[in-house]
Design a protein around this motif. Structure first.
Motif, mmCIF file in Angstrom:
data_model
loop_
_atom_site.group_PDB
_atom_site.id
_atom_site.type_symbol
_atom_site.label_atom_id
_atom_site.label_comp_id
_atom_site.label_asym_id
_atom_site.label_seq_id
_atom_site.Cartn_x
_atom_site.Cartn_y
_atom_site.Cartn_z
ATOM 1 N N GLY A 22 4.678 7.112 0.777
ATOM 2 C CA GLY A 22 4.743 7.239 -0.678
ATOM 3 C C GLY A 22 4.608 8.704 -1.086
ATOM 4 N N SER A 23 3.981 9.472 -0.223
ATOM 5 C CA SER A 23 3.825 10.911 -0.433
ATOM 6 C C SER A 23 3.287 11.468 0.873
ATOM 7 C CB SER A 23 2.826 11.212 -1.559
ATOM 8 O OG SER A 23 1.552 10.706 -1.218
ATOM 9 N N ALA A 32 10.632 4.989 -7.364
ATOM 10 C CA ALA A 32 11.677 4.184 -7.995
ATOM 11 C C ALA A 32 11.395 2.690 -7.845
ATOM 12 C CB ALA A 32 13.040 4.532 -7.395
ATOM 13 N N SER A 33 10.726 2.326 -6.755
ATOM 14 C CA SER A 33 10.438 0.902 -6.537
ATOM 15 C C SER A 33 9.404 0.376 -7.537
ATOM 16 C CB SER A 33 9.967 0.660 -5.098
ATOM 17 O OG SER A 33 8.682 1.230 -4.917
ATOM 18 N N ILE A 74 0.828 -1.207 0.000
ATOM 19 C CA ILE A 74 0.000 0.000 0.000
ATOM 20 C C ILE A 74 0.870 1.267 0.000
ATOM 21 C CG2 ILE A 74 -0.224 0.316 2.516
ATOM 22 C CD1 ILE A 74 -3.324 0.616 1.892
ATOM 23 N N ALA A 75 0.433 2.284 -0.742
ATOM 24 C CA ALA A 75 1.120 3.581 -0.708
ATOM 25 C C ALA A 75 0.499 4.391 0.421
ATOM 26 C CB ALA A 75 0.929 4.304 -2.035
ATOM 27 N N LEU A 76 1.312 4.712 1.402
ATOM 28 C CA LEU A 76 0.791 5.483 2.540
ATOM 29 C C LEU A 76 1.065 6.966 2.329
ATOM 30 C CD1 LEU A 76 1.835 3.290 5.575
ATOM 31 C CD2 LEU A 76 -0.493 3.727 4.764
ATOM 32 N N GLN A 129 11.605 9.990 0.417
ATOM 33 C CA GLN A 129 10.794 8.772 0.519
ATOM 34 C C GLN A 129 9.923 8.589 -0.724
ATOM 35 O OE1 GLN A 129 8.679 8.699 4.286
ATOM 36 N NE2 GLN A 129 10.544 8.082 5.354
ATOM 37 N N GLN A 130 9.386 9.715 -1.207
ATOM 38 C CA GLN A 130 8.527 9.637 -2.398
ATOM 39 C C GLN A 130 9.342 9.142 -3.596
ATOM 40 O OE1 GLN A 130 6.185 13.132 -3.078
ATOM 41 N NE2 GLN A 130 5.420 12.414 -5.043
#
Ligand code: 5AD
Ligand code: SF4
Length: 491
Positions: free
Chosen positions: A366-367, A413-414, A335-337, A407-408
């Motif tokens: 993630g943002s 990049a992942s 999940i993108a948190l 972090q974003q």
């Protein structure tokens, strides 16, 4: 939240014009309405609904302020600057109005949204060109209020009657929906009972009120029938949703999402903005069970310091937040948190700020969105001791934003080399380019024919920008009608 209009209700000022939003009466005596939207997605949704109710009155949307017979500023009050921007915009509008008057053309000016609710009559005192001031609960009355204003009286309507608003705005013609992008907002609740000590929302939007399940399902069905593929459920405190179902039971957001996931053609569901205290098991498990529930969660924590969380009246500790994130990642590891952070809340020491930085490092976002604390009159924070100096706030904000940017970048990049489903939403900046959205809410740019707008396509992520991803359409796979992601072997 990526571009904030997509993301949060209380954000950087965003401006959304309504040119493609109306279904105005064609021919005849059409009038032009210019709507400028500030703030959150709830305001974007409300602006669309305002143009909907004005369309039968013969109003057609325009992007051109000078061409407008009616100007609406749909405002945000969450931070001081947002309200100040409205007043300076009103100054500019006054000049345009004066120019129009020279050629005998009239221009009416309305202020709606949270500044309207909070300041009421003060607005037309400070900016006499304003003809009507309408709070967020009264948009369904716009045509009659406009009539009154046209007859010469200054109109101020800031009653709280949210049920009436929902009932009157629930009809949305398919023709109107069709003109909008394949991704749409749907308000399921408004208001908030949390009373965080920095926040004006409980005062401007009022107590928490949830729409009924039936109303929401029927609006979602109409949207899906008109081609909407993705719906983002909106609410100031969306996961506090507790709407009544047709059999009289009270449903939470998890149950509502399960029901919406059954609607044909609705391939993607999202919701925003949530409070950690209202993330119940059913909602968390919906992230495990529903393929159409996108792997993205905006869950503001505001601070990583227990002392500040308490002073903010957030009603949970730092550890409880960590445990919640663990449970969410257990059911949805990918999940993108996302979150919101406030720096410089009264009493925030260097150590408190360090605790926030440490929380961010431990969670990995993630943002995220971050703001300097802005004292809002009438909130408990405004009268607290130990207000933090502006230069300290600025330095903390810069440090926090640098960490989140890192972090974003790592999160984006992942995604490199993965294949994921992308909902293609609109044309891009360059010819032949389309822009879509990944399951994790990142914009994805790719070369694709325009007739694919509105479809979901398998796309390989081939490059990463600072905010968006770049993709390549996977040949031979047309609309998959599916959501989620397909992990691909690394390139
Ligand atoms: N000052 C700064 N930021 C604020 N927010 C809300 N109220 C304030 C304020 N008074 C931020 C919070 C919220 C986001 C939408 O706006 O982080 O989650
Ligand atoms: Fe404001 Fe707190 Fe309610 Fe969010 S939960 S809208 S920050 S009072």
């Amino acid at each position: 939240m990526t571009s904030r209009p997509e993301q949060d209700m209380e954000t950087n000022v965003t401006v959304v014009s309504a040119a493609d939003m109306t279904d105005a009466r064609k021919g005849g005596n059409t009038r032009k309405v210019f709507v400028r939207t500030y703030g959150c997605q709830m305001n974007v949704y409300d602006s669309e609904r305002m143009t909907d109710v004005l369309a039968p009155e013969g109003f057609e949307a325009t992007d051109d302020l000078e061409d407008a017979d009616l100007v609406i500023l749909n405002t945000c009050h969450i931070r001081e600057k947002a309200a100040e921007k409205v007043y300076s915009e009103l100054g500019r509008i006054r000049k345009v109005k004066e120019e129009r008057a020279k050629s005998g053309k009239d221009m009416m000016v309305g202020v709606t949204g949270c500044v309207a609710q909070a300041e009421g009559e003060e607005i037309s005192r400070r900016a006499p060109i304003v003809d009507l001031v309408v709070g967020p609960q009264s948009y369904h009355q716009l045509p009659s209020l406009l009539e009154k204003a046209r007859a010469g009286s200054k109109v101020v309507e800031t009653e709280f009657d949210i049920d009436a608003k929902f009932n009157h705005l629930s009809e949305r013609a398919e023709k109107q929906v069709l003109k909008r992008p394949p991704s749409a907002f749907l308000t399921v609740q408004e208001g908030c009972d949390k009373f965080c000590t920095f926040c004006v929302v409980p005062y401007t939007r009022g107590a928490e009120v949830s729409r009924s399940v039936e109303q929401i399902v029927s609006e979602a069905e109409r949207m899906a029938a008109a081609g909407v593929r993705e719906i983002t459920l909106l609410g100031q405190n969306v996961n506090a949703y507790h709407g009544t179902s047709p059999d009289g039971a009270v449903w939470g957001l998890g149950r509502l999402l399960r029901r919406l996931a059954e609607i044909d053609g609705l391939d993607r569901l999202r919701y925003t903005t949530s409070h950690p205290r209202d993330m119940d098991d059913d909602l968390i498990e919906a992230h495990r069970d529903l393929k159409s529930l996108m792997p993205y969660l905006h869950l503001p924590v505001q601070s990583g310091s227990d002392k500040i969380l308490k002073a903010m009246n957030r009603r949970h500790t730092r550890d409880e937040y960590f445990r919640l994130i663990d449970r969410i990642r257990e059911v949805s590891p990918d999940i993108a948190l996302s979150g919101d952070f406030i720096v410089g809340f009264p009493g925030e020491s260097d150590q408190d700020f360090e605790d926030t930085m440490d929380l961010i490092r431990q969670v990995g976002y993630g943002s995220a969105f971050s703001f300097k604390y802005s004292s809002r009159p009438g909130t408990p924070g405004a009268t607290m001791d130990e207000q933090v100096p502006e230069d300290v706030k600025s330095a903390r904000l810069a440090a926090l934003q640098a960490l989140v940017a890192e972090q974003q970048k790592a999160f984006n990049a992942s995604r490199l080399g993965m294949t994921c489903d992308v909902l293609l939403e609109k044309t891009g900046r360059n010819p032949g380019q389309l822009v879509g959205k990944s399951p994790w809410l990142q914009p994805v740019q790719l070369d694709a024919p325009e007739d694919l707008i509105g479809s979901i396509q398998a796309v390989e992520i081939v490059d990463i920008g600072s905010n968006s991803l770049f993709g390549r359409l996977i040949a031979g796979q047309d609309d998959l009608g599916r959501s989620g992601r397909i992990p691909a072997p690394a390139a």
